[in-house]
Write an enzyme that holds these catalytic residues in place. Structure first.
Site, PDB file in Angstrom:
ATOM      1  N   ASP A 542       0.803  -1.222   0.000  1.00 10.55           N
ATOM      2  CA  ASP A 542       0.000   0.000   0.000  1.00 10.55           C
ATOM      3  C   ASP A 542       0.836   1.271   0.000  1.00 10.55           C
ATOM      4  O   ASP A 542       2.004   1.269   0.379  1.00 10.55           O
ATOM      5  CB  ASP A 542      -0.926   0.013   1.215  1.00 10.55           C
ATOM      6  N   GLU A 543       0.208   2.359  -0.418  1.00 10.89           N
ATOM      7  CA  GLU A 543       0.719   3.720  -0.296  1.00 10.89           C
ATOM      8  C   GLU A 543       2.161   3.882  -0.781  1.00 10.89           C
ATOM      9  O   GLU A 543       2.989   4.512  -0.112  1.00 10.89           O
ATOM     10  CB  GLU A 543       0.584   4.209   1.156  1.00 10.89           C
TER      11      GLU A 543
END
Length: 861
Positions: A542-543
């Site tokens: 993620d991210e």
């Protein structure tokens, strides 16, 4: 002449106040110990929702003056919001990395004499509405080397160094759009509490309420006394379950029972009979039948886990103060779980809370029939597990301090301060983890480790860079490069949500995949040593900072090669995922990732056919309705990913319990998640949970808010279950993390195990209120006390109350929890029994479990 000499001498004595541009170590030590440093939010309404005005207030109550102009001191502080202002009052404000910023005096600095106060106002991103947004342990350093913590900030009592947050422009996030959040106070709490009071069950019924609620319960007349006269007779394969059960009986209730395998006759003694019969409840896994009768208690499970859970339901009927013997109601229970995956996610990468916190969490998860611990042990701010073949991961990645070279530790973050003994530092040794795996397995909990990659990986990147420098210095170039995670020639520029500029593992280097395989191998060995199997490894995904790898020579070389499926930076996340997934497939391990780690864009998932894994789990977390991605859970499930519902608006327990500046936690998904809100989550219909936007506006038409059709769930078999999450940026101690987790963990256990009749597209509000009050009464009557007995100080609801005509009336959301009041500002406290005359005196209120566990104080008048 004499007068002239006196004036000159006086002037010479005075010059060190401002003319001397250098400070000594003893100077800054004294200055840090005596000066008063505070932080504050001035105005969140400064730039709509794009920025706020903050304040640093430094009162020089020491005997050391800060000199005029440039000097050799720097003041370091943590700010979760990136500061936009570059200079104010001759002080440069610099972003170092992550949340770490520093103040550096310029030629224009006027100095700070003894007794003076320096007030710096600055602009920063977003907003600050909570004391816990401000991190402790700011420090001052000389020449970016030796550092001293400001004593005024070296505390977990945040109000000691955070200026009051009381005005609307401080309490609300923005005024354009309008922040409709209702800030909790005694009066509005009271109004909410009394709405449900009419549904409060008797204490007798509350004692019978099992959490999580069983599928089918039939209470008979009468009771049974369980005492040391009873014996346990068990099927031989249940020895482990019996051992845990007997240990709990002895440790928690002072009840010691003899236990024997069922080939030994119990004669006419009253007994507990434990056995497995895989035909009960249609053979559904983890099911059980429990029957409590006059001289016999029977637990039959569809498997060993079912027997274990039957025993937990038996223990759930014990009063918290039972000791030596216990009166139990006669009852017959038939029970099966709603979901096969019932979990908690625990992040101690951001801040390590000690080994005991993990054991306590696992122990309580088991009591409430949760079966999966998702352990987030690596992130930008820390790596929390010893990997014997890569010792730098724990020795450097597990410790933060003030070392800008990061040869001995990670850069300090999140209020740790400059020293290695600061808060949040530490890791589990290999032996600790093996012991934890055994402890969890005995309680039917599997642990899923998370090796964050390719983003959120700064701790591992910096540890491997330190390893690289060490081995290069020793002349071992091959060893230095073997597990390197960063390209030394990479000129890519990016900044992440958490303000890091260097936390992406290079997806184009073979050494990155060597690292992933080496860590996986070491983890597998630990699991094997513990006698269990590593079934699932989560790699995060993620991210990843936008702009990662765009100017990496290693990646440019890949882009130029034909036939590798990588034509540009946008191909690198799916490429990384494919390589990791294939490596895990060869090892018989199912991969897992956060939802955005499996998406090309907002709506399109990675091609599932590219991954050879039969199971690929996806944690769906981002259900901020107005952001338009809350349908990802269904998109992923429909595309054959196995989804674990992990939604931020109801299941993120790093969020506050209520909207109030003194509540701990971030609030990006919602301003608060109370016990009742978590209890009300409906996993069978994700869209039915759309209640409010982030501004506090009621959602009346979700499709209109999103602006496009919402996909329906076509493959419900791909929803594995649900889990709560706790992230620990603002959580630095064991007591803090356990209070953020409990009792909300029990709400997750309830919804993951049992589907309530009130759930649906349009939930039945009255039935939900009644069900909530029986759950709440069980908390107040026994569960909170049981948690305390096991060393868990759960969060207690802050009471509500009002004073009318001089008479005090109080209430609390948790039924049967005591409320205490004080009319002398906390010097003495009395337990509230009934409305009492207090006149116009200011009243303090708090809820109370025992002498050690109290709620936060609220005031009236």
């Amino acid at each position: 002449m004499h007068l002239r000499k006196t004036i000159l001498a006086t002037a010479l004595l005075a010059t060190p106040l401002f003319a001397n541009a250098k400070l000594s170590q003893s100077d800054i030590k004294q200055f840090a110990a005596q000066a008063d440093l505070k932080f504050g939010v001035v105005d969140n309404f400064h730039d709509n929702d794009g920025g706020y005005i903050g304040k640093i207030q430094l009162k020089n109550t020491s005997k050391v003056a800060l000199p005029k102009g440039e000097s050799n001191w720097q003041l370091y502080f943590h700010s979760i919001r990136k500061v936009k202002t570059s200079e104010v009052k001759g002080i440069a404000i610099e972003h170092v990395n992550g949340d770490l910023h520093r103040l550096v005096p310029t030629k224009a600095f006027a100095g700070l004499a003894v007794g003076e106060t320096l007030a710096l106002e600055y602009e920063a991103a977003a907003y600050i509405v909570s004391y816990s947004d401000v991190m402790p342990r700011a420090f001052i350093a000389l020449d970016n080397k030796d550092a001293e913590v400001f004593a005024s900030t070296d505390t977990e009592d945040l109000k000691q160094f955070v200026l009051p947050i009381v005005e609307e422009r401080q309490l609300k996030k923005f005024n354009t759009p309008k922040d409709l959040s209702v800030i909790a106070d005694a009066q509005n709490r009271h109004a909410l509490n009394i709405k449900n009071e009419k549904y409060t069950p008797s204490q007798e019924d509350a004692l019978k309420r099992i959490i999580p609620k069983p599928l089918d319960v039939d209470f008979s007349r009468g009771e049974v006394t369980l005492s040391s006269d009873w014996v346990v007779s068990y099927q031989g394969s249940l020895k482990q379950e019996v051992t845990v059960f007997l240990d709990d009986l002895s440790k928690l209730y002072g009840l010691k029972l003899e236990a024997n395998a069922d080939h030994i006759s119990v004669g006419k003694k009253p007994h507990l009979s434990l056995k497995v019969d895989n035909s009960i409840q249609s053979g559904d896994a983890e099911s059980y039948h429990l029957e409590i009768d006059k001289n016999k208690i029977t637990v039959v499970g569809s498997d060993n886990a079912g027997v274990f859970y039957g025993l937990q339901s038996l223990l759930a009927l014990f009063p918290a103060d039972a000791n030596g013997s216990v009166e139990l109601p006669r009852v017959e229970i038939k029970d099966s779980p709603r979901f096969s995956y019932r979990g908690m996610h625990y992040d101690n990468a951001r801040n390590f809370h000690g080994k005991d916190a993990m054991f306590k969490l696992v122990e309580q998860m088991a009591k409430y029939k949760l079966n999966t611990l998702h352990w987030h042990f690596s992130d930008d701010e820390g790596w929390r597990l010893e990997i014997p073949s890569l010792p730098e991961l724990a020795e450097i990645g597990g410790v933060r301090c003030f070392d800008l070279s990061e040869d001995s530790c990670l850069l300090t973050q999140l209020g740790t301060g400059p020293h290695k003994d600061g808060s949040g530092n530490g890791y589990l040794t290999k032996d600790d983890f093996v012991a934890l795996l055994k402890f969890a397995a005995a309680r039917h909990i599997k642990i899923i480790p998370e090796v964050e990659s390719p983003g959120h990986a700064r701790a591992s990147i910096k540890a491997m860079e330190a390893r690289y420098r060490k081995l290069m210095k020793a002349g071992d170039e091959a060893g230095a490069k073997a597990y390197l995670l960063s390209d030394p020639e990479d000129k890519s520029e990016y900044i992440t949500v958490q303000n890091y500029t260097d936390n992406s593992i290079n997806a184009c280097m073979d050494s990155s995949y060597n690292f992933m395989e080496k860590v996986t191998y070491e983890l597998q060995q630990m699991y094997r040593e513990a006698g269990v199997r590593l079934e699932n490894l989560h790699f995060g995904g993620d991210e990843v900072g936008a702009g990662s790898w765009t100017n990496s020579p290693a990646c440019q070389k890949m882009f130029e090669e034909a036939g590798n499926g990588v034509a540009g930076p946008a191909d690198l996340k799916p490429y990384f995922t494919q390589r990791v997934a294939k490596m895990l497939a060869k090892r018989g391990i199912a991969p897992g990732a956060w939802e955005d780690g499996l998406m090309y864009d907002r709506v399109n998932t990675f091609n599932r056919e590219e991954f050879p894994n039969p199971v690929f789990t996806a944690n769906a977390w981002d259900n901020i309705w107005e952001w338009g991605v809350a349908d990802r859970a269904y998109r992923l499930a429909n595309n054959d990913y196995q989804v674990v519902l992990s939604h931020g608006t109801h299941l993120y327990f790093d969020h506050p319990y209520e909207a109030h500046p003194e509540e701990r936690g971030y609030y990006w998904a919602t301003r608060f998640i109370s016990n009742e809100k978590a209890f009300g989550y409906m996993p069978d219909n994700v869209y039915a949970n759309a209640d409010f936007t982030r501004t506090g506006e009621v959602i009346k038409n979700l499709e209109d808010l999103v602006g496009r059709p919402l996909p329906q769930l076509e493959k419900p078999e791909n929803i594995l279950g649900m889990q709560g999450q706790v992230w620990s940026e603002t959580i630095r101690t064991e007591d803090q993390v356990l209070a953020m987790l409990f009792p909300r963990v029990l709400a997750v256990a309830e919804r993951a195990w049992y589907k309530a009749p009130w759930e649906g597209e349009k939930p039945d509000a009255q039935k939900r209120a009644k069900d909530w009050m029986t759950f709440s009464a069980a908390l107040g009557t026994k569960e909170l006390a049981k948690l305390a007995k096991s060393g868990v100080k759960a969060n207690l609801d802050v009471p509500g109350g009002e004073v009318k005509n001089g008479k005090l009336t109080t209430s609390v959301a948790t039924a049967y929890l005591d409320v205490e009041y004080s009319v002398d500002q906390g010097k003495s406290w009395q337990t509230y029994q009934q409305p009492v005359n207090v006149g116009d005196t200011q009243v303090w209120l708090r809820s109370s479990l025992n002498d050690q566990v109290k709620s936060r104080i609220t005031t009236i008048n």
